[in-house]
Design a protein around this motif. Sequence first.
Motif, PDB file in Angstrom:
ATOM      1  N   LYS A   4       0.856  -1.185   0.000  1.00 24.78           N
ATOM      2  CA  LYS A   4       0.000   0.000   0.000  1.00 24.78           C
ATOM      3  C   LYS A   4       0.893   1.235   0.000  1.00 24.78           C
ATOM      4  O   LYS A   4       1.905   1.287   0.692  1.00 24.78           O
ATOM      5  N   HIS A   6       2.095   5.079   0.751  1.00 24.36           N
ATOM      6  CA  HIS A   6       1.956   6.030   1.848  1.00 24.36           C
ATOM      7  C   HIS A   6       1.219   7.247   1.301  1.00 24.36           C
ATOM      8  O   HIS A   6       1.419   7.654   0.150  1.00 24.36           O
ATOM      9  N   SER A   7       0.380   7.871   2.104  1.00 26.49           N
ATOM     10  CA  SER A   7      -0.436   8.995   1.645  1.00 26.49           C
ATOM     11  C   SER A   7       0.370  10.271   1.407  1.00 26.49           C
ATOM     12  O   SER A   7      -0.056  11.141   0.654  1.00 26.49           O
ATOM     13  N   GLU A  12       6.493   8.650   0.582  1.00 27.07           N
ATOM     14  CA  GLU A  12       6.390   7.591  -0.425  1.00 27.07           C
ATOM     15  C   GLU A  12       7.638   7.562  -1.303  1.00 27.07           C
ATOM     16  O   GLU A  12       8.164   6.491  -1.605  1.00 27.07           O
ATOM     17  N   LYS A  27       3.661  -3.024   5.956  1.00 26.79           N
ATOM     18  CA  LYS A  27       2.570  -2.231   6.524  1.00 26.79           C
ATOM     19  C   LYS A  27       2.370  -2.666   7.963  1.00 26.79           C
ATOM     20  O   LYS A  27       2.388  -3.845   8.270  1.00 26.79           O
ATOM     21  N   TRP A  33       2.657   3.579  10.625  1.00 28.15           N
ATOM     22  CA  TRP A  33       2.119   3.168   9.322  1.00 28.15           C
ATOM     23  C   TRP A  33       2.734   1.843   8.904  1.00 28.15           C
ATOM     24  O   TRP A  33       2.090   0.998   8.325  1.00 28.15           O
ATOM     25  N   GLY A  34       4.017   1.685   9.234  1.00 32.89           N
ATOM     26  CA  GLY A  34       4.718   0.462   8.885  1.00 32.89           C
ATOM     27  C   GLY A  34       6.139   0.479   9.404  1.00 32.89           C
ATOM     28  O   GLY A  34       6.522   1.352  10.178  1.00 32.89           O
ATOM     29  N   SER A  54      10.768   2.592  12.081  1.00 29.80           N
ATOM     30  CA  SER A  54       9.326   2.819  11.971  1.00 29.80           C
ATOM     31  C   SER A  54       9.036   3.903  10.942  1.00 29.80           C
ATOM     32  O   SER A  54       9.809   4.854  10.785  1.00 29.80           O
ATOM     33  N   TRP A  56       6.078   6.563  10.135  1.00 32.51           N
ATOM     34  CA  TRP A  56       4.901   7.152  10.759  1.00 32.51           C
ATOM     35  C   TRP A  56       3.872   7.546   9.709  1.00 32.51           C
ATOM     36  O   TRP A  56       4.213   7.968   8.605  1.00 32.51           O
ATOM     37  N   SER A  57       2.613   7.412  10.049  1.00 34.76           N
ATOM     38  CA  SER A  57       1.543   7.754   9.105  1.00 34.76           C
ATOM     39  C   SER A  57       1.330   9.257   9.019  1.00 34.76           C
ATOM     40  O   SER A  57       1.148   9.799   7.937  1.00 34.76           O
ATOM     41  N   THR A  58       1.369   9.946  10.149  1.00 30.74           N
ATOM     42  CA  THR A  58       1.160  11.400  10.160  1.00 30.74           C
ATOM     43  C   THR A  58       2.205  12.064  11.042  1.00 30.74           C
ATOM     44  O   THR A  58       1.893  12.529  12.140  1.00 30.74           O
TER      45      THR A  58
END
Length: 89
Positions: A4, A6-7, A12, A27, A33-34, A54, A56-58
């Motif tokens: 997937k 990354h946003s 990304e 993930k 996030w992963g 790690s 992080w997602s945000t």
Amino acid sequence: MPRKRHSNKDIEDALTHAESQGWRIEKGRGHAWGRMYCPFNDADCRCGEFCVASIWSTPKNAQNHAKQIRRIVDNCTGDQRSGGEDHES
């Protein structure tokens, strides 16, 4: 199956760079996030300290987090011991 994306574009791009250097991206299921894993994960590779990181997602600052990911990948000492090329930009 592809991973997937990354946003965040900067993160990304950094993950794509890590994959191009052989790092494995997984993930996550928790707060992160992963995680990314060094392809040279052994006892001599900087004592394993940087072999797992790690993602992080945000993060508070996505550009800094992307730079951190690239720095971890580019400073990996694993392939230099086995005769690999330096990853200088």
